[in-house]
Motif scaffolding. Sequence first.
Motif, PDB file in Angstrom:
ATOM      1  N   THR A  12       6.913  -4.138  44.792  1.00 27.01           N
ATOM      2  CA  THR A  12       6.081  -2.951  44.601  1.00 27.01           C
ATOM      3  C   THR A  12       5.736  -2.816  43.121  1.00 27.01           C
ATOM      4  OG1 THR A  12       7.919  -1.450  44.158  1.00 27.01           O
ATOM      5  CG2 THR A  12       7.337  -1.795  46.468  1.00 27.01           C
ATOM      6  N   ARG A  13       4.822  -1.923  42.851  1.00 26.37           N
ATOM      7  CA  ARG A  13       4.476  -1.713  41.447  1.00 26.37           C
ATOM      8  C   ARG A  13       4.077  -0.270  41.229  1.00 26.37           C
ATOM      9  NH1 ARG A  13      -0.085   0.454  42.521  1.00 26.37           N
ATOM     10  NH2 ARG A  13      -1.883  -0.760  43.103  1.00 26.37           N
ATOM     11  N   PHE A  14       4.210   0.139  39.975  1.00 29.24           N
ATOM     12  CA  PHE A  14       3.702   1.425  39.539  1.00 29.24           C
ATOM     13  C   PHE A  14       2.672   1.085  38.480  1.00 29.24           C
ATOM     14  CE2 PHE A  14       4.352   5.318  36.762  1.00 29.24           C
ATOM     15  CZ  PHE A  14       3.606   6.139  37.568  1.00 29.24           C
ATOM     16  N   ALA A  15       1.484   1.709  38.579  1.00 27.35           N
ATOM     17  CA  ALA A  15       0.374   1.262  37.736  1.00 27.35           C
ATOM     18  C   ALA A  15      -0.327   2.426  37.057  1.00 27.35           C
ATOM     19  CB  ALA A  15      -0.612   0.471  38.598  1.00 27.35           C
ATOM     20  N   PRO A  16       0.382   3.120  36.158  1.00 31.14           N
ATOM     21  CA  PRO A  16      -0.251   4.277  35.524  1.00 31.14           C
ATOM     22  C   PRO A  16      -1.301   3.880  34.493  1.00 31.14           C
ATOM     23  CG  PRO A  16       1.878   3.877  34.511  1.00 31.14           C
ATOM     24  CD  PRO A  16       1.739   2.882  35.639  1.00 31.14           C
ATOM     25  N   SER A  17      -2.241   4.774  34.254  1.00 33.73           N
ATOM     26  CA  SER A  17      -3.217   4.563  33.182  1.00 33.73           C
ATOM     27  C   SER A  17      -2.707   5.312  31.952  1.00 33.73           C
ATOM     28  CB  SER A  17      -4.568   5.137  33.583  1.00 33.73           C
ATOM     29  OG  SER A  17      -4.963   4.585  34.812  1.00 33.73           O
ATOM     30  N   PRO A  18      -2.629   4.650  30.825  1.00 35.05           N
ATOM     31  CA  PRO A  18      -2.084   5.338  29.638  1.00 35.05           C
ATOM     32  C   PRO A  18      -3.109   6.266  28.993  1.00 35.05           C
ATOM     33  CG  PRO A  18      -2.569   3.064  29.092  1.00 35.05           C
ATOM     34  CD  PRO A  18      -2.919   3.244  30.550  1.00 35.05           C
ATOM     35  N   SER A 192     -13.705  -2.876  36.337  1.00 40.64           N
ATOM     36  CA  SER A 192     -13.518  -1.571  36.959  1.00 40.64           C
ATOM     37  C   SER A 192     -12.095  -1.530  37.518  1.00 40.64           C
ATOM     38  CB  SER A 192     -14.509  -1.396  38.110  1.00 40.64           C
ATOM     39  OG  SER A 192     -14.165  -2.290  39.156  1.00 40.64           O
ATOM     40  N   TYR A 193     -11.646  -0.328  37.804  1.00 40.33           N
ATOM     41  CA  TYR A 193     -10.300  -0.154  38.366  1.00 40.33           C
ATOM     42  C   TYR A 193     -10.108  -1.024  39.611  1.00 40.33           C
ATOM     43  CZ  TYR A 193      -7.085   1.941  41.685  1.00 40.33           C
ATOM     44  OH  TYR A 193      -6.138   2.099  42.647  1.00 40.33           O
ATOM     45  N   ASN A 194     -11.075  -0.976  40.529  1.00 40.14           N
ATOM     46  CA  ASN A 194     -10.877  -1.673  41.811  1.00 40.14           C
ATOM     47  C   ASN A 194     -10.757  -3.181  41.652  1.00 40.14           C
ATOM     48  OD1 ASN A 194     -10.757   0.251  44.048  1.00 40.14           O
ATOM     49  ND2 ASN A 194     -12.712   0.944  43.219  1.00 40.14           N
ATOM     50  N   ALA A 196      -9.752  -4.856  38.882  1.00 38.68           N
ATOM     51  CA  ALA A 196      -8.533  -5.201  38.151  1.00 38.68           C
ATOM     52  C   ALA A 196      -7.302  -5.062  39.045  1.00 38.68           C
ATOM     53  CB  ALA A 196      -8.417  -4.319  36.915  1.00 38.68           C
ATOM     54  N   VAL A 197      -7.281  -4.010  39.841  1.00 39.27           N
ATOM     55  CA  VAL A 197      -6.125  -3.774  40.714  1.00 39.27           C
ATOM     56  C   VAL A 197      -5.937  -4.934  41.698  1.00 39.27           C
ATOM     57  CG1 VAL A 197      -5.428  -2.400  42.721  1.00 39.27           C
ATOM     58  CG2 VAL A 197      -5.984  -1.288  40.581  1.00 39.27           C
ATOM     59  N   VAL A 198      -7.038  -5.357  42.298  1.00 37.77           N
ATOM     60  CA  VAL A 198      -6.934  -6.412  43.319  1.00 37.77           C
ATOM     61  C   VAL A 198      -6.488  -7.729  42.678  1.00 37.77           C
ATOM     62  CG1 VAL A 198      -8.330  -7.858  44.858  1.00 37.77           C
ATOM     63  CG2 VAL A 198      -8.528  -5.373  44.942  1.00 37.77           C
ATOM     64  N   LEU A 210       2.194   1.201  47.470  1.00 34.17           N
ATOM     65  CA  LEU A 210       2.585   2.539  47.915  1.00 34.17           C
ATOM     66  C   LEU A 210       2.071   3.527  46.883  1.00 34.17           C
ATOM     67  CD1 LEU A 210       4.356   4.579  49.527  1.00 34.17           C
ATOM     68  CD2 LEU A 210       6.319   3.788  48.235  1.00 34.17           C
ATOM     69  N   ARG A 211       1.124   4.367  47.271  1.00 39.16           N
ATOM     70  CA  ARG A 211       0.545   5.299  46.303  1.00 39.16           C
ATOM     71  C   ARG A 211       0.013   6.529  47.026  1.00 39.16           C
ATOM     72  NH1 ARG A 211      -4.263   0.970  44.972  1.00 39.16           N
ATOM     73  NH2 ARG A 211      -5.188   1.004  47.035  1.00 39.16           N
ATOM     74  N   GLY A 212      -0.500   7.472  46.256  1.00 35.67           N
ATOM     75  CA  GLY A 212      -0.951   8.744  46.828  1.00 35.67           C
ATOM     76  C   GLY A 212      -2.165   8.575  47.718  1.00 35.67           C
ATOM     77  N   ASP A 214      -4.776  10.081  47.727  1.00 29.82           N
ATOM     78  CA  ASP A 214      -6.072  10.243  47.051  1.00 29.82           C
ATOM     79  C   ASP A 214      -6.708   8.885  46.759  1.00 29.82           C
ATOM     80  OD1 ASP A 214      -3.875   9.884  45.407  1.00 29.82           O
ATOM     81  OD2 ASP A 214      -4.743  10.921  43.686  1.00 29.82           O
ATOM     82  N   HIS A 215      -5.978   7.795  47.009  1.00 26.66           N
ATOM     83  CA  HIS A 215      -6.529   6.459  46.764  1.00 26.66           C
ATOM     84  C   HIS A 215      -7.066   5.787  48.036  1.00 26.66           C
ATOM     85  CE1 HIS A 215      -5.810   5.811  42.531  1.00 26.66           C
ATOM     86  NE2 HIS A 215      -4.642   6.391  42.647  1.00 26.66           N
ATOM     87  N   LEU A 216      -7.104   6.556  49.158  1.00 27.22           N
ATOM     88  CA  LEU A 216      -7.481   5.915  50.437  1.00 27.22           C
ATOM     89  C   LEU A 216      -8.832   5.198  50.386  1.00 27.22           C
ATOM     90  CD1 LEU A 216      -6.271   8.245  53.309  1.00 27.22           C
ATOM     91  CD2 LEU A 216      -5.890   5.782  53.115  1.00 27.22           C
TER      92      LEU A 216
HETATM   93  N1  GLU Z   1      -4.198   3.463  37.520  1.00 31.03           N
HETATM   94  C1  GLU Z   1      -4.254   4.079  38.816  1.00 31.03           C
HETATM   95  C2  GLU Z   1      -3.848   5.515  38.700  1.00 31.03           C
HETATM   96  O1  GLU Z   1      -3.178   5.880  37.729  1.00 31.03           O
HETATM   97  C3  GLU Z   1      -3.355   3.308  39.760  1.00 31.03           C
HETATM   98  C4  GLU Z   1      -3.598   3.542  41.169  1.00 31.03           C
HETATM   99  C5  GLU Z   1      -2.916   2.470  42.009  1.00 31.03           C
HETATM  100  O2  GLU Z   1      -1.697   2.604  42.225  1.00 31.03           O
HETATM  101  O3  GLU Z   1      -3.578   1.519  42.401  1.00 31.03           O
HETATM  102  O4  GLU Z   1      -4.174   6.317  39.539  1.00 31.03           O
END
Ligand code: GLU
Length: 486
Positions: A12-18, A192-194, A196-198, A210-212, A214-216
């Motif tokens: 799994t990963r956590f991917a916050p934007s700084p 773009s976010y999409n 880079a994420v993939v 696994l995320r909120g 709101d990302h559906l």
């Molecule tokens: N950088 C995105 C955010 O902070 C990550 C979302 C994700 O987990 O793909 O919402």
Amino acid sequence: MSNFKTGGPFVTRFAPSPTGGLHLGNVRTAILNHLLARQSGGKFLLRLEDTDQERSTFAAEAAILWSMSWLGLVPDEPVRHQSLRLHLYRRAVDGLVAEDRAYPCFCTDAELEQDRKEAAARNLPPRYSGRCARMSREERAERLNRGDAHALRFRLPEKPEVSFKDLIKGQITLPAGAFGDFVLLRSSGWPSYNLAVVVDDADMGVNLVLRGEDHLTNTARQILLYDALGLTAPAFAHHGLLMDPDGKKLSKRSGALSIPECMEMGLEPLAVVQYLASLSGALPTKNLFTSLDEMARAFNPFALGRGNAVMSLDELTALSARVFRAANPADQIRQLDETLPAESAWHEFDPQVRLHLLTSLRENAANLHELRALLPLFTEKEARFTSGALTELAGSLPVLAALDQGMSAHSPNSRLEKDAAGAVLRGTGEKAGAKGRKLYHPIRLALTGSENGPELATLLTLLPAGLIRERVQTVLNIFSHCNHKE
Ligand code: GLU
């Protein structure tokens, strides 16, 4: 199809934007990912999504890393930065362009804004109009040759109905036309976010996102991208969002509690982790845990609720106080050793006294800050009396005189055992003819200057006998002086 039971071990990963620090809402996502990875024997990874160059800051990145470490959410591999991986995104998008699954878009910001306005006026979703998708080969080649600025957009497949099984929500189908051709690479060359994420999730071997919830819709876009890139999509699980008690979504802008604020409030990191995981129903709050590993073993992903979770600061604070009182005293003593000023008498106490002080005082404190505030009573010679306290004490001098006498049998540097303290209190009561509040209240006030604090018999075991007498005598002296004057 994988599920929480058979799909592991989960990477799994956590991917916050700084672009800001972490608040309890996004930390909850990190916690669930961490516990699930550990529980399944997999890996937990951390990626900083710093592709928004204008809003990403080094300060926010430092705050995120520091917060993660305070919570004990340590990733299993070095932290990735998207800003250092631009070549990977470029390579992926070049492949898509070659297959005509992506195309250059020359629309200006002004044109796109105009499109959005027109769509809004007709009550339509803000989708890309498809203007550049229909551009002739010749025109495209000519404009590229001219070096016109352009983004690269994903060409959505015909009827892009996306269907997938969400590990929490079950089967999800997003209708065709929920979104238009989306940008993969901006004209600046940043992804773009999409995209880079993939590229990253695939490259890092993430097998569960696994995320909120709101990302559906992002998930739907990402599934189409995995497909176009010939990559296997990970499993997806979308949890409900964390809400303020008034039912509003927590967000960075709504002033939700940040992790540095939690620390300033003296909250225990273990309690923050347990509380946020328990809100999803995946951990109990009855028992306390002494480590994240222990929590991971008890973590039940099947209980992850579909609904939103309502966070109550009072509940979190109460759990934190329980964790604080049950924590290993040696750790807390070490923290006090390290943080109290060198001149504090704390450093002169022998280890048993420190332990006794700590374990007694923490019953009256919810966190280390509160405990620290009680310490001067024991580390300073003088107790501070308010005028209210002195007024009350004026009527209780016989009790204090009797206590002074009872204490005279004990050597000044010794501390009373619990039994002896009980005996002194009883003797004082008998001698002064006082009991209950009339006995206890003045003694507490004389010794501490305060209405609250540890149980009285305990208090008598915490102060050296000499200091108890000094404080009592200070009060007696104040009033003997007044009496002379009258
Ligand atoms: N950088 C995105 C955010 O902070 C990550 C979302 C994700 O987990 O793909 O919402």
